[in-house]
Design a protein around this motif. Structure first.
Motif, PDB file in Angstrom:
ATOM      1  N   LEU A  58      79.256   0.506  59.462  1.00 49.50           N
ATOM      2  CA  LEU A  58      79.226   0.798  58.026  1.00 49.50           C
ATOM      3  C   LEU A  58      80.588   0.579  57.384  1.00 49.50           C
ATOM      4  O   LEU A  58      81.620   0.980  57.929  1.00 49.50           O
ATOM      5  N   GLU A  62      78.879   1.662  52.310  1.00 48.80           N
ATOM      6  CA  GLU A  62      77.794   2.273  53.085  1.00 48.80           C
ATOM      7  C   GLU A  62      76.710   1.267  53.452  1.00 48.80           C
ATOM      8  O   GLU A  62      75.531   1.610  53.522  1.00 48.80           O
ATOM      9  N   ARG A 108      71.158  -0.045  55.451  1.00 49.82           N
ATOM     10  CA  ARG A 108      71.684   1.110  54.734  1.00 49.82           C
ATOM     11  C   ARG A 108      71.139   2.371  55.410  1.00 49.82           C
ATOM     12  O   ARG A 108      69.948   2.458  55.700  1.00 49.82           O
TER      13      ARG A 108
END
Length: 247
Positions: A58, A62, A108
């Motif tokens: 990440l 994000e 994500r």
């Protein structure tokens, strides 16, 4: 004074100078890895590994862009295993995949703090810690817990909890109330399955225990007595489909 094992592990992770014990040392750094993920009954070992590898990629926005080939190489598993784990992680609400034509997928990570399967797993651990009969092997109870949590019933419960978490309809049952109801039902189902299939009788957690922890949770996210919590402050309102426009 000797350094603690935690300090030594951190130093091992970030140490960049040449060390004759590790002449080749490309894997620097580390990420926080909560026990509630490491011990999550709802995740297989491969699913946990893939989730942690995605977490380790990440960036500040994000989002993570590792290819499934890269994840497979990092974990020493096949690409088909990675693909299967990614699919399951999506179904259980841990991640979302934004597929971009001609490019590596973007991952994500969803709000882990509100993931129903973590709530189910933590309730099961609570059950094991405080209400498991001492004469019964943990492996027996763990197998029953896994069967219950992975059932279609709790897949539906998880879906309902996710919808409640994102709902802005004041007439709906609140997310905290649903969590309490679902984990209480989970513990009853575990108890009944143990009795019906294994002949093991166990007590049930005292409900006041759950209210105590529910109150602590509500206060941690902004609720006070008589106050309303602004859920938008805690929800990610960006539509992932918008990210693919213009690609």
């Amino acid at each position: 004074m000797a350094k603690s094992i935690q300090e030594r592990l951190i130093k091992l992770s970030v140490y960049k100078d040449y060390d004759f014990r590790f002449p080749f040392h490309p894997n620097h750094y580390y990420i926080p890895y909560p026990h509630m993920i490491r011990k999550c009954y709802a995740l297989s070992m491969n699913e946990r590994g893939v989730l942690v590898d995605i977490l380790s990629h990440l960036g500040e926005n994000e989002e993570a862009f590792p290819s499934q080939e890269t994840i497979a190489s990092n974990l020493g598993i096949s690409e088909s295993t990675v693909k299967s784990a990614v699919t399951t992680l999506e179904k259980k609400g841990f991640i979302k995949t934004v597929r971009r034509r001609g490019h590596v997928n973007c991952y994500r990570v969803n709000d882990l703090e509100s993931n129903p399967y973590i709530a189910f797993s933590e309730a099961a651990h609570y059950f094991l810690r405080y209400y498991q009969p001492k004469y019964v092997k943990k492996s027996l109870i763990q197998s029953v817990i896994a069967d219950v949590i992975h059932s279609e019933k709790y897949a539906l419960h998880a879906r309902g909890l996710r919808e409640a978490y994102r709902s802005t309809d004041e007439s709906d049952v609140s997310y905290p109330d649903l969590v309490y109801d679902m984990v209480s039902e989970l513990l009853v189902d575990i108890r009944m399955k143990l009795w019906e299939e294994k002949g093991v009788e166990v007590s049930l957690p005292i409900y006041s225990d759950f209210w105590k922890y529910a109150d602590l949770y509500l206060k941690s996210i902004g609720f006070e007595d008589g106050d309303e919590c602004d859920w938008d402050e805690y929800l990610n309102t960006v539509d992932e489909e918008d990210l693919t426009q213009g690609q």
